[in-house]
Design an enzyme around this catalytic site. Structure first.
Site, PDB file in Angstrom:
ATOM      1  N   LYS A   1      16.831 -17.127  36.791  1.00  0.00           N
ATOM      2  CA  LYS A   1      17.494 -18.393  37.118  1.00  0.00           C
ATOM      3  C   LYS A   1      17.387 -19.339  35.917  1.00  0.00           C
ATOM      4  CE  LYS A   1      17.576 -21.884  40.825  1.00  0.00           C
ATOM      5  NZ  LYS A   1      16.950 -22.319  42.095  1.00  0.00           N
TER       6      LYS A   1
ATOM      7  N   SER B   1      20.067 -22.881  45.967  1.00  0.00           N
ATOM      8  CA  SER B   1      20.595 -23.053  44.643  1.00  0.00           C
ATOM      9  C   SER B   1      20.514 -21.825  43.742  1.00  0.00           C
ATOM     10  CB  SER B   1      19.872 -24.215  43.968  1.00  0.00           C
ATOM     11  OG  SER B   1      18.509 -23.901  43.777  1.00  0.00           O
TER      12      SER B   1
ATOM     13  N   SER C   1      15.940 -22.305  48.390  1.00  0.00           N
ATOM     14  CA  SER C   1      16.847 -21.824  47.343  1.00  0.00           C
ATOM     15  C   SER C   1      16.703 -20.371  46.918  1.00  0.00           C
ATOM     16  CB  SER C   1      16.711 -22.694  46.100  1.00  0.00           C
ATOM     17  OG  SER C   1      17.495 -23.848  46.261  1.00  0.00           O
TER      18      SER C   1
HETATM   19  N1  GLN Z   1      19.276 -26.910  49.379  1.00  0.00           N
HETATM   20  C1  GLN Z   1      18.034 -27.613  49.159  1.00  0.00           C
HETATM   21  C2  GLN Z   1      18.277 -28.814  48.295  1.00  0.00           C
HETATM   22  O1  GLN Z   1      19.394 -29.035  47.924  1.00  0.00           O
HETATM   23  C3  GLN Z   1      17.020 -26.689  48.558  1.00  0.00           C
HETATM   24  C4  GLN Z   1      17.187 -26.504  47.117  1.00  0.00           C
HETATM   25  C5  GLN Z   1      16.107 -25.688  46.521  1.00  0.00           C
HETATM   26  O2  GLN Z   1      15.361 -25.011  47.217  1.00  0.00           O
HETATM   27  N2  GLN Z   1      16.001 -25.788  45.214  1.00  0.00           N
HETATM   28  O3  GLN Z   1      17.370 -29.553  48.002  1.00  0.00           O
END
Ligand code: GLN
Length: 492
Positions: A79, A154, A178
């Site tokens: 990532k 994400s 994410s």
């Molecule tokens: N969807 C969640 C957010 O937007 C989690 C994102 C993540 O785990 N980085 O904060």
């Protein structure tokens, strides 16, 4: 002929050691695969052809000389919020479009020590803020099972790359879901370790009290292997836990009979997707078949989790992102005085979701509002943690859906942040409580989209999660299905 791109980490390792395959040949096959399908999928931001081939060369030498480890010569994707020395790391943000880290994250150091091959850096929501990868400052990523849908987020690039056979496995990060939610949307396995299990040194900070790095893979065994490689205490991360390294691979075949699985009633909400609900009960049935006991439990503060999370994560983000000012690294805009430079750089460098979160977080932390928002959220976080402590007095693991729906359509929620936030409802509690949790494929929807089940464990008890998940995969084959990719894009 053997389909090399279908082999998992253990199978590849065996083929290398027997001399049936060579890491250079396998790396080249993956680079070709990326060339062939990634224009359509969009999983990668940066592909490191040259670096990958060099690492493969070195891996081939190690194997020849009998110095291989389990990850030697295994092509992985990372990532793009995990620092890789000499390889661009953007967090999918224009503010870091040209940032080349001078050092490796601890997890990358560990992968390199084992001789892994890093194919490139994957797309994500900008600074990991989002649930669909649509907040990337560069491009969208498509779900390999249906090109009109999101891969989740994400870590959408990492999940899509694993599903589309553009890497053997990948690393992601999980602040509120994410790793697990994109794993569920793309039909792969994703594990968020216990907070403190894996070093965050070199992970670009979003919300420091929640962020954890973890693996995305084709199956539970590969997940265990990667977790083994990246976990362990690191003096460079003060929140890294000084716990003994466990043998996650060795624990896979352990006894599961008699373990108790709790299913929280609060996770079966009105309006939930029928297919998701049906698949979770079928999974509960499979676990019973393996000799586990399934019972209903209650996590009474679940309804407050999303609100609590979005106050805590935005507060931490507003502070963490103060460092992007155009002075030390990344984009610099504006030709006037210092204040103008800050303003221009941040206005042009950050996308709308990141700006929204900086504003929300700054507000929640401001004098006069701190008590009402940040302090209150921290108190509710403790209640949520206590819910889990109470539940784990009666059960060993908690089973839930990973997400209330299968992959949604591109564009469906992007203009409605609240809907997007609500889609994290089942993954957020484990982050707030710091607990380990896995998502694994447990079937498909009517439209043929993958559905994920989540197993949440006690703190530092990844071993039990992995053991039960592994047992589940011995009696099911959902994790073996792959999307029938049509790189010409006629699917969508
Ligand atoms: N969807 C969640 C957010 O937007 C989690 C994102 C993540 O785990 N980085 O904060």
């Amino acid at each position: 002929m053997m389909d090399v791109l279908e082999l998992g980490i253990s199978e590849l390792k065996e083929a290398y050691w027997k001399g049936d395959l060579d890491p250079r040949e396998v790396t080249r096959l993956y680079l070709e695969r990326i060339q062939e399908v990634d224009e359509e999928i969009g999983a990668y931001i940066t592909v490191d052809h040259q670096g990958a081939l060099q690492e493969a060369e070195e891996a081939a030498r190690r194997i020849r000389e009998g110095e291989g480890s389990p990850l030697t010569g295994i092509p992985l994707a990372i990532k793009d919020n995990i620092c890789t020395k000499g390889l661009r790391t953007t967090c999918a943000s224009r503010i870091l479009y040209n940032f080349i880290p001078p050092y490796d994250a601890t997890v990358i150091e560990r992968l390199k020590e084992q001789g892994a091959v890093i194919l490139g850096k994957t797309n994500m929501d900008e600074f990991a803020m989002g649930s669909s990868t649509e907040n990337s400052g560069f491009k969208i990523t498509r779900n390999p099972w249906d090109m009109r849908r999101t891969p989740g987020g994400s870590s959408g690039g990492s999940a899509a790359a694993v599903a589309a056979r553009e890497c053997v496995a990948a690393l992601g990060s999980d602040t509120g879901g994410s790793i697990r939610q994109p794993a569920a949307f793309c039909g792969v396995v994703g594990l968020k370790p216990t907070y403190g299990r894996v070093s965050r040194y070199g992970l670009v900070a979003f919300a420091s009290s929640l962020d954890q790095i973890g693996p995305l893979a084709r199956n539970v065994r590969d997940c265990a292997l990667l977790l083994q490689a990246i976990s362990g205490h690191d003096p460079r991360d003060s929140t890294s836990a000084p716990v003994e390294l466990e043998d996650f691979l060795g624990c896979l075949e352990g006894e599961v009979e008699g373990l108790r699985i709790g299913v929280p009633k609060e996770y079966f909400v009105e309006g939930m997707d029928r297919d998701v609900e049906a698949r979770i009960w079928e999974a509960a049935g499979s676990l019973e078949q393996l000799g586990l006991k399934v019972e209903e439990i209650s996590l009474p503060h679940t309804e407050y989790a999303v609100a609590t999370y979005y106050i805590i994560c935005t507060s931490e983000a507003s502070s963490n992102l103060a460092r992007y000012d155009g002075v030390k690294y990344g984009l610099r805009e504006g030709s006037g005085d210092l204040m103008e430079m800050y303003l221009e750089t941040r206005s042009k460098g950050f996308g709308p979701e990141v700006k929204r979160r900086i504003m929300l977080g700054t507000f929640a932390l401001s004098a006069g509002y701190y008590d009402a928002y940040y302090r209150k959220a921290s108190q509710v976080r403790t209640l949520i943690k206590k819910d889990f402590e109470e539940a784990f007095r009666h059960c060993d693991l908690i089973l839930t859906p990973t997400s209330p729906t299968p992959a949604f359509r591109l564009g469906e929620k992007i203009d409605d942040p609240l809907q997007m936030y609500l889609s994290d409802i089942f993954t957020i509690p484990a982050n707030l409580a710091g607990l380990p949790a896995i998502s694994l494929p447990c079937g498909f929807s009517k439209e043929g989209l993958p559905i994920g089940m989540q197993l949440i464990g006690k703190a530092f008890d990844e071993a039990t999660i992995l053991k039960v998940a592994y047992a589940y995969q011995t009696i099911t084959d959902f994790h073996r299905r792959a999307p029938s990719l049509d790189p010409k894009g006629t699917q969508g």
